[in-house]
Design a protein around this motif. Structure first.
Motif, PDB file in Angstrom:
ATOM      1  N   CYS A  79       0.852  -1.201   0.000  1.00  0.00           N
ATOM      2  CA  CYS A  79       0.000   0.000   0.000  1.00  0.00           C
ATOM      3  C   CYS A  79       0.882   1.243   0.000  1.00  0.00           C
ATOM      4  CB  CYS A  79      -0.980  -0.013   1.168  1.00  0.00           C
ATOM      5  SG  CYS A  79      -2.484  -0.948   0.822  1.00  0.00           S
ATOM      6  N   SER A  80       0.536   2.219   0.821  1.00  0.00           N
ATOM      7  CA  SER A  80       1.346   3.437   0.888  1.00  0.00           C
ATOM      8  C   SER A  80       2.396   3.366   1.978  1.00  0.00           C
ATOM      9  CB  SER A  80       0.440   4.656   1.133  1.00  0.00           C
ATOM     10  OG  SER A  80      -0.467   4.825   0.075  1.00  0.00           O
ATOM     11  N   GLY A  81       2.532   2.184   2.581  1.00  0.00           N
ATOM     12  CA  GLY A  81       3.482   2.042   3.675  1.00  0.00           C
ATOM     13  C   GLY A  81       2.866   2.425   5.003  1.00  0.00           C
ATOM     14  N   THR A  82       3.620   2.213   6.056  1.00  0.00           N
ATOM     15  CA  THR A  82       3.189   2.562   7.406  1.00  0.00           C
ATOM     16  C   THR A  82       4.359   3.183   8.144  1.00  0.00           C
ATOM     17  OG1 THR A  82       1.529   0.812   7.553  1.00  0.00           O
ATOM     18  CG2 THR A  82       2.351   1.672   9.614  1.00  0.00           C
ATOM     19  N   GLY A  83       4.108   4.286   8.815  1.00  0.00           N
ATOM     20  CA  GLY A  83       5.161   4.969   9.562  1.00  0.00           C
ATOM     21  C   GLY A  83       5.455   6.320   8.947  1.00  0.00           C
ATOM     22  N   GLY A  84       6.730   6.704   8.967  1.00  0.00           N
ATOM     23  CA  GLY A  84       7.112   8.018   8.469  1.00  0.00           C
ATOM     24  C   GLY A  84       6.793   9.128   9.444  1.00  0.00           C
ATOM     25  N   ASN A  85       6.761   8.806  10.725  1.00  0.00           N
ATOM     26  CA  ASN A  85       6.349   9.784  11.740  1.00  0.00           C
ATOM     27  C   ASN A  85       7.512  10.657  12.227  1.00  0.00           C
ATOM     28  OD1 ASN A  85       4.367   7.119  13.053  1.00  0.00           O
ATOM     29  ND2 ASN A  85       3.657   8.753  11.709  1.00  0.00           N
ATOM     30  N   ILE A  86       7.138  11.839  12.707  1.00  0.00           N
ATOM     31  CA  ILE A  86       8.052  12.810  13.331  1.00  0.00           C
ATOM     32  C   ILE A  86       9.272  13.017  12.437  1.00  0.00           C
ATOM     33  CG2 ILE A  86       9.143  13.521  15.496  1.00  0.00           C
ATOM     34  CD1 ILE A  86       7.415  11.428  16.909  1.00  0.00           C
ATOM     35  N   ARG A  87       9.011  13.599  11.290  1.00  0.00           N
ATOM     36  CA  ARG A  87      10.058  13.819  10.279  1.00  0.00           C
ATOM     37  C   ARG A  87      10.874  15.064  10.603  1.00  0.00           C
ATOM     38  NH1 ARG A  87       7.145  13.643   5.382  1.00  0.00           N
ATOM     39  NH2 ARG A  87       7.425  11.369   5.452  1.00  0.00           N
TER      40      ARG A  87
END
Length: 311
Positions: A68-76
């Motif tokens: 899908c679009s992935g999971t995560g990528g938080n607090i960049r």
């Protein structure tokens, strides 16, 4: 890079370009909640694509091979102004289990490592550069239904939470975080979901530690305290030793360097999921929203998994 008989670490860049597995070279420990890594711009499934040098910043988590679009990528975190274009200088990247480093085209050197629930990010600036960071607290690989809240609690600390979608936005998760720096900062611009922070011109190296917990703010705070006296070097070495213990379990014979590299890279990736969300004190958030202590459950081989949880 190939894997020798003694290294047993594989090649973490293998399969990280294009839609060929959705894997990344992020710094992590076995079954850890953190996988800190640059995020390619435009975005990719796992956040990172070796063939895309332009980045939107460095985020703390991602799930390997999720689809899908992935999971995560938080607090960049972006060590630059919000509208500044930023790229990896290809040829400067290095990734081994538990550690990643690169140089960016604005001259900033990035070194990343991790504990089970803490991203440890070290940024070294050119002497004449502005020491500025743009923080996106609402960043996510899946952009639907993201929300966050944060508060600057002192000149070195920001606390808050982010609610982010799971893969394909089928659900969501909430992470409480503590964002702590080794030097005091000044907030130049604060929005509802982001902030621009600046450090003194005399500062050369900024270390940022982002500790997370799915339980509550106090747990995230306590987890950060456990490592507050540990240096970057010590945390990096601990991550290395955790991976050595896992990868040294199997000794293979035969084959050439390429085949051994493929084998140990695949063995490494076995330990990237599932993520263990249990706190250092043995607490975890159940799917029913209740906080449990792992020792409350006793498992017997004659029981089914359902019977074990039902009790």
């Amino acid at each position: 890079t190939s894997c020798t008989r003694n290294e047993k670490q594989g090649n973490l860049f293998m399969g990280s370009s294009g839609d060929h597995g959705q894997v990344t070279p992020g710094a992590t420990v076995p079954f850890g909640m953190i996988s800190v890594c640059p995020d390619s711009d435009p975005g990719q499934h796992g956040g990172y694509d070796f063939a895309v040098p332009t980045i939107s910043g460095i985020s703390i988590n991602r799930i390997s091979g999720v689809g899908c679009s992935g999971t995560g990528g938080n607090i960049r975190i972006k060590p630059a102004l919000p509208n500044e274009t930023l790229s990896i200088v290809k040829g400067t990247e290095k990734a081994v289990p538990g550690y990643y480093e690169t140089k960016l085209d604005n001259g900033v050197k990035c070194a990343l490592t991790a504990t089970h629930n803490m991203a440890v990010e070290r940024y070294t600036f050119p002497w004449n550069a502005e020491k500025v960071f743009y923080i996106d607290f609402a960043s996510s690989f899946e952009s639907r239904n993201v929300s966050c809240s944060y508060n600057v609690t002192d000149a070195n600390t920001i606390e808050g939470y982010v609610i982010s979608p799971t893969a394909c936005a089928r659900g969501s998760y909430k992470l409480w975080f503590e964002f702590k720096t080794n030097h005091p900062f000044e907030v130049k611009n604060a929005g509802e979901e982001n902030a621009l922070i600046v450090f003194n011109d005399k500062v050369k190296t900024v270390e940022i530690r982002v500790t997370v917990s799915p339980i509550d703010q106090e747990t995230a705070r306590n987890e950060a305290r456990l490592e507050e006296k540990s240096s970057f070097k010590k945390i990096k070495r601990s991550a290395k030793l955790q991976w050595r213990e896992k990868l040294n379990k199997i000794e293979i014979e035969g084959g050439d360097d390429d085949l051994r590299t493929i084998y140990y890279t695949s063995l490494y990736r076995i330990y990237l999921s599932p993520m263990n969300v249990t706190s250092s004190e043995g607490h975890y958030l159940g799917t029913d929203g209740v906080v449990y202590k792992a020792s409350d459950f006793t498992y017997y081989s004659s029981w089914s998994m359902w019977d074990a949880f039902r009790t």
